[in-house]
Design a protein around this motif. Structure first.
Motif, short mmCIF file in Angstrom:
data_model
loop_
_atom_site.label_atom_id
_atom_site.label_comp_id
_atom_site.label_asym_id
_atom_site.label_seq_id
_atom_site.Cartn_x
_atom_site.Cartn_y
_atom_site.Cartn_z
N ALA A 149 6.60 16.33 17.13
CA ALA A 149 7.51 15.42 16.46
C ALA A 149 7.21 13.96 16.80
O ALA A 149 7.21 13.09 15.92
N ARG A 150 6.92 13.67 18.08
CA ARG A 150 6.60 12.29 18.46
C ARG A 150 5.28 11.84 17.84
O ARG A 150 5.15 10.71 17.38
N ALA A 151 4.32 12.74 17.78
CA ALA A 151 3.01 12.40 17.20
C ALA A 151 3.13 12.12 15.70
O ALA A 151 2.57 11.14 15.19
N LEU A 152 3.88 12.96 15.00
CA LEU A 152 4.03 12.79 13.56
C LEU A 152 4.82 11.53 13.22
O LEU A 152 4.69 10.98 12.12
N ALA A 153 5.63 11.07 14.17
CA ALA A 153 6.39 9.83 13.97
C ALA A 153 5.56 8.60 14.34
O ALA A 153 6.04 7.47 14.22
N GLY A 154 4.32 8.81 14.78
CA GLY A 154 3.44 7.71 15.14
C GLY A 154 3.58 7.25 16.57
O GLY A 154 2.96 6.27 16.98
N HIS A 155 4.35 7.97 17.37
CA HIS A 155 4.54 7.60 18.78
C HIS A 155 3.56 8.40 19.64
O HIS A 155 3.94 9.31 20.38
N PHE A 156 2.30 8.05 19.55
CA PHE A 156 1.25 8.83 20.17
C PHE A 156 1.28 8.77 21.69
O PHE A 156 1.00 9.77 22.37
N TRP A 170 9.30 12.55 27.02
CA TRP A 170 8.39 11.57 26.44
C TRP A 170 8.64 10.14 26.93
O TRP A 170 7.91 9.22 26.58
N GLY A 171 9.67 9.94 27.76
CA GLY A 171 9.94 8.61 28.30
C GLY A 171 11.34 8.49 28.84
O GLY A 171 12.13 9.45 28.78
N ASP A 172 11.66 7.32 29.35
CA ASP A 172 12.98 7.10 29.93
C ASP A 172 14.10 7.22 28.91
O ASP A 172 15.24 7.54 29.26
N GLY A 173 13.80 6.96 27.65
CA GLY A 173 14.82 7.06 26.61
C GLY A 173 15.00 8.45 26.03
O GLY A 173 15.81 8.64 25.13
N ASP A 174 14.26 9.40 26.53
CA ASP A 174 14.35 10.78 26.03
C ASP A 174 15.72 11.36 26.40
O ASP A 174 16.07 11.42 27.58
N PRO A 175 16.49 11.82 25.41
CA PRO A 175 17.83 12.35 25.70
C PRO A 175 17.83 13.76 26.28
O PRO A 175 18.87 14.24 26.74
N VAL A 176 16.69 14.43 26.25
CA VAL A 176 16.60 15.80 26.75
C VAL A 176 15.98 15.79 28.14
O VAL A 176 14.83 15.37 28.29
N PRO A 177 16.68 16.23 29.16
CA PRO A 177 16.16 16.17 30.53
C PRO A 177 14.98 17.09 30.80
O PRO A 177 14.19 16.84 31.71
N ARG A 178 14.87 18.18 30.04
CA ARG A 178 13.83 19.17 30.36
C ARG A 178 13.50 20.01 29.14
O ARG A 178 14.38 20.38 28.37
#
Length: 263
Positions: A149-156, A170-178
């Motif tokens: 999903a991140r790749a298809l959104a251009g967030h490589f 995928w980063g500090d802003g990721d809402p899913v802890p695991r």
């Protein structure tokens, strides 16, 4: 998650609902009684609990949110199943502070492992809530789906970060802890003493297809549901699913009356 009885929401729940319903039907035959005792950990407002109660089962929902439990009570009342649904405040860590150990024919653990401090302990607790012949329905976020999903959104860069991160973030802003791979989830279930009845990829395509296409193209929803069902069992698609569903069974629940595997 959404109510499995609603057509549009079925894109997110159809595979899980079908597998779960089949497992409960087999448990009904084995137990020789039509109503099972089901524990739904993290069950929130009753997206699965209320439909299960409509089938005649008695469902206990454990959730840490008072607001979710209030919504559960209201939804159960509106559906006319409030006598078969009970909500209690708690979490997977202190599960047996609020429910009986070894008192349930089936346990749902949907969207819980992503948020607990110790996923292995969370699985062990849910398994300890099962009767000698019981089934565990485990649903958790899939690593591969997030990377895709991140790749298809251009967030490589974020996609690569999730791929290499121990928790699949995928980063500090990721809402899913695991997040998990299918191998990680099955290892947790087997480590808790259950056998694997089935593994399915959930929302393999649904989160990638534009919603407007599904809503406006004649027959698109039905076709997409059939595609999801066809791909769900194929291991090749587990690695790109948004969620992963594992059905775990106690040794006594994996054999039917004829001695054959139930799944």
């Amino acid at each position: 998650m959404s109510d499995p009885s609603r057509p549009r929401a079925s894109l997110r729940t159809a595979v899980v609902w079908e597998v779960l319903q089949d497992a409960l039907d087999r448990r009904v035959k084995t137990a020789g009684r039509p109503a099972l005792d089901v524990l739904d950990t993290g069950g929130g407002s009753g997206n699965f609990a209320v439909p299960l109660a409509r089938l005649g089962h008695h469902v206990t929902v454990v959730d840490p949110s008072p607001n979710a439990l209030f919504a559960l009570e209201r939804r159960a009342a509106e559906a006319g199943v409030d006598d078969r649904v009970r909500g209690v405040q708690g979490d997977a860590h202190g599960l047996f502070d609020v429910v009986e150990r070894g008192g349930y024919d089936a346990v749902l653990c949907h969207g819980v492992l992503e948020y607990v401090d110790d996923p292995a302990e969370g699985v062990r607790n849910t398994v300890a809530a099962l009767r000698p012949e019981g089934v565990l329905s485990l649903l958790a976020a899939g690593l591969g789906g997030a990377v895709l999903a991140r790749a298809l959104a251009g967030h490589f860069t974020e996609a690569r970060q999730a791929l290499g991160d121990p928790d699949g973030r995928w980063g500090d802003g990721d809402p899913v802890p695991r997040r998990f791979t299918a191998e990680q989830l099955t290892a947790l279930v087997e480590g808790a003493g259950l056998t694997i009845g089935a593994v399915h990829g959930v929302r393999v395509f649904a989160d990638l297809v534009p919603g407007v296409l599904v809503d406006t193209e004649p027959g698109a929803l039905d076709a997409l549901l059939k595609l999801e069902a066809a791909a769900a069992e194929l291991p090749a698609f587990h690695s790109v699913a948004t969620q992963l569903h594992v059905l775990g069974e106690t040794p006594g629940a994996t054999r039917g009356d004829d001695g054959a595997r139930g799944v």
